[in-house]
Design a protein around this motif. Structure first.
Motif, mmCIF file in Angstrom:
data_model
loop_
_atom_site.group_PDB
_atom_site.id
_atom_site.type_symbol
_atom_site.label_atom_id
_atom_site.label_comp_id
_atom_site.label_asym_id
_atom_site.label_seq_id
_atom_site.Cartn_x
_atom_site.Cartn_y
_atom_site.Cartn_z
ATOM 1 N N GLU A 71 20.369 55.026 32.305
ATOM 2 C CA GLU A 71 20.175 56.273 31.999
ATOM 3 C C GLU A 71 20.896 55.026 29.650
ATOM 4 O O GLU A 71 19.575 55.827 28.989
ATOM 5 N N CYS A 72 21.107 54.017 29.171
ATOM 6 C CA CYS A 72 21.213 54.119 27.933
ATOM 7 C C CYS A 72 21.098 53.008 27.845
ATOM 8 O O CYS A 72 21.073 51.987 26.892
ATOM 9 N N GLY A 73 20.532 52.247 29.223
ATOM 10 C CA GLY A 73 20.501 50.561 29.007
ATOM 11 C C GLY A 73 21.624 49.580 28.718
ATOM 12 O O GLY A 73 21.398 47.965 28.641
ATOM 13 N N CYS A 74 22.564 49.850 28.666
ATOM 14 C CA CYS A 74 24.531 48.797 28.584
ATOM 15 C C CYS A 74 24.242 48.133 29.904
ATOM 16 O O CYS A 74 24.233 48.923 30.999
ATOM 17 N N GLU A 75 25.446 46.786 29.594
ATOM 18 C CA GLU A 75 25.650 46.342 30.595
ATOM 19 C C GLU A 75 26.294 46.876 31.567
ATOM 20 O O GLU A 75 27.877 47.903 30.683
ATOM 21 N N ILE A 76 26.190 47.093 32.356
ATOM 22 C CA ILE A 76 27.424 47.494 33.148
ATOM 23 C C ILE A 76 28.599 46.278 34.200
ATOM 24 O O ILE A 76 27.796 45.608 34.412
ATOM 25 N N LYS A 77 29.780 46.933 33.842
ATOM 26 C CA LYS A 77 30.963 46.000 34.574
ATOM 27 C C LYS A 77 31.110 46.293 35.604
ATOM 28 O O LYS A 77 31.871 46.916 35.854
ATOM 29 N N TYR B 180 28.181 50.085 43.584
ATOM 30 C CA TYR B 180 26.777 50.253 43.085
ATOM 31 C C TYR B 180 26.565 51.604 42.784
ATOM 32 O O TYR B 180 25.773 52.386 42.987
ATOM 33 N N LEU B 181 27.209 51.192 41.417
ATOM 34 C CA LEU B 181 26.628 52.042 40.726
ATOM 35 C C LEU B 181 25.939 51.987 40.288
ATOM 36 O O LEU B 181 25.432 50.693 39.420
ATOM 37 N N ILE C 43 28.218 57.779 33.258
ATOM 38 C CA ILE C 43 28.709 59.161 34.187
ATOM 39 C C ILE C 43 29.820 60.166 33.865
ATOM 40 O O ILE C 43 29.287 62.113 33.684
ATOM 41 N N GLY C 44 31.005 59.560 32.615
ATOM 42 C CA GLY C 44 31.503 60.834 32.393
ATOM 43 C C GLY C 44 30.908 62.103 31.578
ATOM 44 O O GLY C 44 31.013 63.338 31.274
ATOM 45 N N LYS C 45 29.450 62.096 31.338
ATOM 46 C CA LYS C 45 28.579 63.167 30.254
ATOM 47 C C LYS C 45 27.878 64.154 31.257
ATOM 48 O O LYS C 45 27.974 64.514 30.949
ATOM 49 N N ASN C 46 27.829 63.537 32.522
ATOM 50 C CA ASN C 46 26.905 63.694 33.142
ATOM 51 C C ASN C 46 27.961 64.489 34.082
ATOM 52 O O ASN C 46 26.915 65.919 35.320
ATOM 53 N N GLU C 47 29.149 64.285 34.399
ATOM 54 C CA GLU C 47 29.939 65.145 34.683
ATOM 55 C C GLU C 47 30.198 66.830 34.662
ATOM 56 O O GLU C 47 29.950 67.288 33.578
#
Length: 43
Positions: free
Chosen positions: A17-23, A29-30, A37-41
């Motif tokens: 969605e935004c391109g930031c690094e996922i920790k 498997y996110l 994720i919170g914005k889309n809930e």
């Protein structure tokens, strides 16, 4: 002996969605960061 260089060269996972690094966490498997994720809930 393990070849750790392989693991050091794996690219970081980025949010679709935004391109930031996922920790990542073990067995994660996110494909979106927690913020997106919170914005889309729906509430």
């Amino acid at each position: 002996m393990l070849d750790l260089e392989f693991y050091h060269n794996i690219p970081k996972k980025e949010c679709r969605e935004c391109g930031c690094e996922i920790k990542e966490k073990h067995e994660s498997y996110l494909y979106e960061c927690e913020r997106c994720i919170g914005k889309n809930e729906e509430y």
